[in-house]
Write a protein that holds these residues in place. Structure first.
Motif, PDB file in Angstrom:
ATOM      1  N   THR A   1       0.816  -1.223   0.000  1.00 20.73           N
ATOM      2  CA  THR A   1       0.000   0.000   0.000  1.00 20.73           C
ATOM      3  C   THR A   1       0.845   1.267   0.000  1.00 20.73           C
ATOM      4  N   SER A   2       2.154   1.151   0.199  1.00 16.74           N
ATOM      5  CA  SER A   2       3.011   2.342   0.217  1.00 16.74           C
ATOM      6  C   SER A   2       3.329   2.822  -1.197  1.00 16.74           C
ATOM      7  N   GLY A   3       3.039   2.005  -2.190  1.00 19.16           N
ATOM      8  CA  GLY A   3       3.355   2.376  -3.572  1.00 19.16           C
ATOM      9  C   GLY A   3       4.825   2.182  -3.901  1.00 19.16           C
ATOM     10  N   GLN A   4       5.581   1.566  -3.027  1.00 22.59           N
ATOM     11  CA  GLN A   4       7.005   1.328  -3.240  1.00 22.59           C
ATOM     12  C   GLN A   4       7.217  -0.038  -3.890  1.00 22.59           C
ATOM     13  N   VAL A   5       8.202  -0.105  -4.745  1.00 21.75           N
ATOM     14  CA  VAL A   5       8.553  -1.344  -5.432  1.00 21.75           C
ATOM     15  C   VAL A   5       9.950  -1.749  -4.952  1.00 21.75           C
ATOM     16  N   THR A   6      10.138  -3.021  -4.671  1.00 22.89           N
ATOM     17  CA  THR A   6      11.444  -3.534  -4.263  1.00 22.89           C
ATOM     18  C   THR A   6      12.034  -4.357  -5.398  1.00 22.89           C
ATOM     19  N   VAL A   7      13.321  -4.147  -5.632  1.00 23.68           N
ATOM     20  CA  VAL A   7      14.050  -4.941  -6.616  1.00 23.68           C
ATOM     21  C   VAL A   7      15.307  -5.451  -5.919  1.00 23.68           C
ATOM     22  N   ARG A   8      15.613  -6.731  -6.156  1.00 23.49           N
ATOM     23  CA  ARG A   8      16.867  -7.273  -5.648  1.00 23.49           C
ATOM     24  C   ARG A   8      17.551  -8.032  -6.777  1.00 23.49           C
ATOM     25  N   ILE A   9      18.863  -8.018  -6.725  1.00 18.12           N
ATOM     26  CA  ILE A   9      19.670  -8.645  -7.765  1.00 18.12           C
ATOM     27  C   ILE A   9      20.662  -9.573  -7.076  1.00 18.12           C
ATOM     28  N   GLU A  10      20.580 -10.845  -7.418  1.00 16.68           N
ATOM     29  CA  GLU A  10      21.475 -11.835  -6.822  1.00 16.68           C
ATOM     30  C   GLU A  10      22.893 -11.618  -7.329  1.00 16.68           C
ATOM     31  N   LEU A  11      23.841 -11.684  -6.394  1.00 19.13           N
ATOM     32  CA  LEU A  11      25.246 -11.499  -6.734  1.00 19.13           C
ATOM     33  C   LEU A  11      26.011 -12.799  -6.503  1.00 19.13           C
ATOM     34  N   PRO A  12      27.138 -12.960  -7.167  1.00 19.45           N
ATOM     35  CA  PRO A  12      27.940 -14.170  -6.956  1.00 19.45           C
ATOM     36  C   PRO A  12      28.771 -14.056  -5.677  1.00 19.45           C
ATOM     37  N   LEU A  13      28.097 -13.688  -4.575  1.00 23.14           N
ATOM     38  CA  LEU A  13      28.742 -13.481  -3.285  1.00 23.14           C
ATOM     39  C   LEU A  13      27.934 -14.177  -2.201  1.00 23.14           C
ATOM     40  N   ALA A  14      28.604 -14.516  -1.111  1.00 25.81           N
ATOM     41  CA  ALA A  14      27.909 -15.077   0.047  1.00 25.81           C
ATOM     42  C   ALA A  14      28.503 -14.450   1.303  1.00 25.81           C
ATOM     43  N   ASP A  15      27.657 -14.300   2.339  1.00 22.56           N
ATOM     44  CA  ASP A  15      28.154 -13.768   3.604  1.00 22.56           C
ATOM     45  C   ASP A  15      28.836 -14.883   4.396  1.00 22.56           C
ATOM     46  N   GLU A  16      29.249 -14.578   5.628  1.00 19.56           N
ATOM     47  CA  GLU A  16      29.964 -15.552   6.454  1.00 19.56           C
ATOM     48  C   GLU A  16      29.145 -16.807   6.702  1.00 19.56           C
ATOM     49  N   SER A  17      27.820 -16.688   6.708  1.00 11.84           N
ATOM     50  CA  SER A  17      26.943 -17.834   6.958  1.00 11.84           C
ATOM     51  C   SER A  17      26.613 -18.606   5.686  1.00 11.84           C
ATOM     52  N   GLY A  18      27.109 -18.143   4.550  1.00 14.62           N
ATOM     53  CA  GLY A  18      26.846 -18.823   3.288  1.00 14.62           C
ATOM     54  C   GLY A  18      25.586 -18.338   2.584  1.00 14.62           C
ATOM     55  N   ASN A  19      24.948 -17.287   3.123  1.00 11.48           N
ATOM     56  CA  ASN A  19      23.741 -16.743   2.504  1.00 11.48           C
ATOM     57  C   ASN A  19      24.115 -15.863   1.313  1.00 11.48           C
ATOM     58  N   THR A  20      23.332 -15.955   0.255  1.00 14.53           N
ATOM     59  CA  THR A  20      23.563 -15.155  -0.942  1.00 14.53           C
ATOM     60  C   THR A  20      23.405 -13.675  -0.615  1.00 14.53           C
ATOM     61  N   ILE A  21      24.277 -12.873  -1.199  1.00 17.26           N
ATOM     62  CA  ILE A  21      24.205 -11.418  -1.030  1.00 17.26           C
ATOM     63  C   ILE A  21      23.510 -10.835  -2.250  1.00 17.26           C
ATOM     64  N   TYR A  22      22.634  -9.876  -2.002  1.00 17.69           N
ATOM     65  CA  TYR A  22      21.861  -9.224  -3.060  1.00 17.69           C
ATOM     66  C   TYR A  22      22.136  -7.726  -3.054  1.00 17.69           C
ATOM     67  N   GLY A  23      22.009  -7.118  -4.227  1.00 16.21           N
ATOM     68  CA  GLY A  23      21.893  -5.676  -4.321  1.00 16.21           C
ATOM     69  C   GLY A  23      20.402  -5.394  -4.250  1.00 16.21           C
ATOM     70  N   MET A  24      19.982  -4.518  -3.326  1.00 15.52           N
ATOM     71  CA  MET A  24      18.544  -4.289  -3.140  1.00 15.52           C
ATOM     72  C   MET A  24      18.232  -2.806  -3.069  1.00 15.52           C
TER      73      MET A  24
END
Length: 158
Positions: free
Chosen positions: A35-58
């Motif tokens: 309802t805020s009218g905001q759109v979210t975009v994320r882009i998967e990167l070939p990176l992972a954090d210390e826990s192995g989770n994928t890092i995204y540009g958001m």
């Protein structure tokens, strides 16, 4: 390649890294509308954090195109932060509402800044080095001059 368009530039960088550019719209996965009218975009990167989770540009913005552009800027920052070469983006959001995505108040790493005092010290050190090198050169020239005269004298004597 210039950084004129962060979307094109990120596509090129990801292609060079062997990774596909696939912007995702997590808002569209939700059954209820934002309802805020905001759109979210994320882009998967070939990176992972210390826990192995994928890092995204958001990013979030009022339009899909702006959210994608800001997500690309964020992705380039992440790649640069993780040491990927030639990804430093000069694109900064122009809207104060975007501060969540590009915090301009964070301190940036400073390169060695030359001041009058540091330059004066370098000049003194350089002049001392020149003086020592000149003295060594003068010392080296003296024996060779004497050696040449001796050789000339021996030839003259013959």
């Amino acid at each position: 390649m210039g950084h004129g368009d962060p979307v094109k530039y990120l596509k090129s960088v990801l292609r060079d890294l062997g990774h596909e550019y696939r912007p995702e719209h997590p808002d569209s996965d939700q059954e209820e509308e934002d309802t805020s009218g905001q759109v979210t975009v994320r882009i998967e990167l070939p990176l992972a954090d210390e826990s192995g989770n994928t890092i995204y540009g958001m990013a979030r913005a009022s339009s899909l195109a702006e959210a994608e552009r800001l997500a690309c800027v964020d992705a380039l920052k992440e790649l640069d932060h993780h040491g990927y070469p030639d990804t430093q983006s000069k694109h900064q959001p122009h809207n104060d509402d975007d501060d969540d995505f590009y915090d301009q108040t964070k301190p940036t790493p400073q390169s060695d800044v030359e001041t009058f005092d540091t330059l004066t010290q370098k000049l003194l050190t350089t002049n001392e080095d020149i003086g020592r090198a000149q003295a060594e050169l003068d010392t080296l020239r003296q024996p060779s001059d004497v050696g040449e005269e001796t050789a000339d004298d021996e030839l003259d004597a013959y």
